[in-house]
Design an enzyme around this catalytic site. Structure first.
Site, PDB file in Angstrom:
ATOM      1  N   LYS A  15       4.954   4.416  -1.226  1.00  0.00           N
ATOM      2  CA  LYS A  15       5.125   5.773  -1.749  1.00  0.00           C
ATOM      3  C   LYS A  15       6.463   6.383  -1.330  1.00  0.00           C
ATOM      4  O   LYS A  15       6.932   7.347  -1.947  1.00  0.00           O
ATOM      5  CB  LYS A  15       3.964   6.662  -1.308  1.00  0.00           C
ATOM      6  CG  LYS A  15       2.649   6.308  -1.997  1.00  0.00           C
ATOM      7  CD  LYS A  15       1.462   7.063  -1.421  1.00  0.00           C
ATOM      8  CE  LYS A  15       0.163   6.606  -2.067  1.00  0.00           C
ATOM      9  NZ  LYS A  15      -1.033   7.191  -1.420  1.00  0.00           N
TER      10      LYS A  15
ATOM     11  N   GLY B   1       0.830  -1.201   0.000  1.00  0.00           N
ATOM     12  CA  GLY B   1       0.000   0.000   0.000  1.00  0.00           C
ATOM     13  C   GLY B   1       0.863   1.249   0.000  1.00  0.00           C
ATOM     14  O   GLY B   1       1.951   1.285  -0.587  1.00  0.00           O
ATOM     15  N   SER B   2       0.400   2.259   0.709  1.00  0.00           N
ATOM     16  CA  SER B   2       1.025   3.578   0.599  1.00  0.00           C
ATOM     17  C   SER B   2       2.393   3.712   1.243  1.00  0.00           C
ATOM     18  O   SER B   2       3.069   4.716   1.030  1.00  0.00           O
ATOM     19  CB  SER B   2       0.093   4.644   1.169  1.00  0.00           C
ATOM     20  OG  SER B   2      -1.047   4.774   0.333  1.00  0.00           O
ATOM     21  N   VAL B   3       2.850   2.717   2.040  1.00  0.00           N
ATOM     22  CA  VAL B   3       4.229   2.826   2.531  1.00  0.00           C
ATOM     23  C   VAL B   3       5.207   2.749   1.359  1.00  0.00           C
ATOM     24  O   VAL B   3       6.337   3.234   1.449  1.00  0.00           O
ATOM     25  CB  VAL B   3       4.573   1.756   3.597  1.00  0.00           C
ATOM     26  CG1 VAL B   3       3.782   1.977   4.875  1.00  0.00           C
ATOM     27  CG2 VAL B   3       4.373   0.346   3.072  1.00  0.00           C
TER      28      VAL B   3
END
Length: 483
Positions: free
Chosen positions: A221, A217-219
């Site tokens: 990013k 997920g967004s980690v």
């Protein structure tokens, strides 16, 4: 010599050579295979008849061997039960050992080449053979904080000492009591093992290191942001942040979490996009950077590498050969990107360590019974993940995430924490995984942490990384920095 005698002599010679060759082959060339054969009870008794060395954390024996009155002579004991199981593994008379019990087996049972002098000493003095003590890098307070904070939720937590790579905590839940598999009744051990195998929570799976890898997920990013900074952007660079992003070559629109708007203008700084974790901005940015740059940056953080701590960790993957739509989704940590919690902790640790990626490790040193050090692990660099400049900018941006972004639940009084949240879709109707990774203190980092809570834990479909995983990371960081 008459003809019949000559024939008898030749036949006897052939039989003798055949017998001699067969015995030699069995005793020499097949020795290792025979010793390893589970049916070889003599080998089993010899192995378990050795006073196996202890496994030690903060000066305390978390695994030890106690003399008993049976054919095996010693009983392996795990006084802390499930707390350290993902680290120690188990030592069983039925099943192959796991964890440190397997990875450091030659030290623990005293057969390592580096212990030859001790074996000669035991031979001369007639003393019983004794294994060496394996001292771990685990910090008891950090381990317990992670274990308690995860509670009854499925997931994992890993903490790393930033400058060295020492693993301070490694927790996987649900866990199990290794004592159940260390008994001397084969029937009871098999029953306990089959019960654990049938448990839907999969307690035997080490989620921190080598279980099923997770969508980050967004980690992820952090990887996309690092690639952008390494390619000339800065924290203040304005990037597109539309309300929806049409995936290239499709009729599918990507939306932000909860259908929210990132910026009324449709543009925002890279720092603000990371702070609020704007999906549309990072999907567009991923396509702008391209698959090659994202893959290159992921590999610099340790993706696609075999990591041993000394147990082998599952390989974290960033897929290649994707179309533009898949690259966009990968840039926000979905599609086929897969990671271990260890890998995510390594990413944060590298950013905290001025951009240098360290080899993570669990074994500090090995000592003989007389306390002589026979092996000691030295910190080792795996390479540079990002430049010093990129690491500094990423640190400032991650501080913003915790101070006034999606990670405020990780705030600590008087300590600046740098972090990143993640909420990873898992497909179907299953609730998302909740992620958080962080390091602290931001101005002089000591500890980096990664936490994943499967399917949102107790929060279920309402879970976010900031709500569910960040408080767990906060507890681990506090446990280490309060010492």
């Amino acid at each position: 010599m008459n003809k019949p005698l000559r024939r008898l002599w030749v036949i006897s010679l052939v039989m003798f050579v055949g017998l001699f060759g067969s015995v030699t082959w069995t005793q020499f060339f097949n020795a290792a295979e025979l010793n390893a054969d589970s049916r070889n009870t003599r080998s089993l008794y010899r192995e378990y008849g050795t006073n196996r060395g202890p496994i030690v954390v903060d000066g305390k024996e978390i695994v030890a061997s106690t003399p008993v009155n049976d054919a095996f002579k010693y009983q392996r004991e795990y006084p802390y039960g499930a707390l350290y199981a993902p680290v120690t593994g188990y030592y069983s008379i039925v099943y192959s050992p796991t964890g440190i019990e397997r990875a450091s087996n030659e030290y623990l049972n005293g057969t390592s080449d580096s212990l030859w002098l001790n074996r000669i000493e035991h031979l001369i003095t007639g003393a019983d053979p004794q294994g060496s003590a394996v001292e771990l890098t685990i910090d008891e307070k950090a381990q317990r904080a992670a274990y308690d904070a995860l509670g009854d939720q499925r997931g994992a937590a890993v903490a790393i000492e930033v400058k060295t790579g020492r693993i301070l905590a490694l927790v996987s839940k649900p866990s199990f009591d290794p004592s159940d598999l260390a008994g001397h009744s084969s029937k009871e051990v098999v029953e306990a093992y089959e019960k654990l195998l049938a448990d839907p929570g999969k307690p035997l799976v080490n989620r921190a290191l080598a279980g099923d890898t997770y969508p980050p997920g967004s980690v992820f990013k952090l990887v996309t942001t690092a690639a952008a900074l390494e390619n000339g952007m800065s924290a203040e660079t304005e990037i597109d942040a539309p309300d929806t992003y049409r995936l290239p070559g499709t009729t599918t629109d990507l939306r932000n979490f909860g259908g929210s708007q990132c910026a009324a203008s449709g543009h925002m700084s890279l720092a603000n996009a990371l702070r609020i974790s704007c999906n549309t901005a990072f999907a567009a940015l991923g396509n702008e950077l391209g698959e090659e740059e994202l893959a290159k940056q992921a590999q610099a953080f340790g993706f696609e590498q075999e990591i041993q701590v000394p147990m082998s960790a599952a390989i974290s993957r960033y897929p290649t050969g994707q179309n533009d739509a898949q690259v966009a989704i990968s840039a926000i940590g979905q599609q086929d990107v897969r990671v271990t919690p260890l890998q995510v902790a390594m990413m944060s640790a590298a950013i905290a360590n001025d951009g240098v990626l360290m080899q993570p490790y669990l074994v500090d040193r090995v000592r003989t019974a007389d306390l002589s050090v026979v092996s000691e692990t030295k910190p080792q660099e795996l390479g540079r993940a990002v430049s010093s400049s990129t690491a500094r900018q990423l640190t400032e941006m991650m501080v913003g995430v915790v101070e006034n972004g999606t990670g405020t639940s990780a705030q600590l009084s008087g300590i600046q924490v740098a972090g990143k949240t993640g909420t990873a879709e898992t497909g179907g109707d299953a609730a998302p995984h909740a992620w958080f990774t962080a390091f602290a203190p931001a101005d002089d980092p000591e500890i980096a942490v990664a936490v994943v809570v499967e399917n949102g834990g107790t929060a279920g479909s309402e879970a976010t990384g900031g709500r569910v995983a960040a408080p767990i990371a906060r507890a681990v960081i506090k446990a280490v920095l309060d010492q």
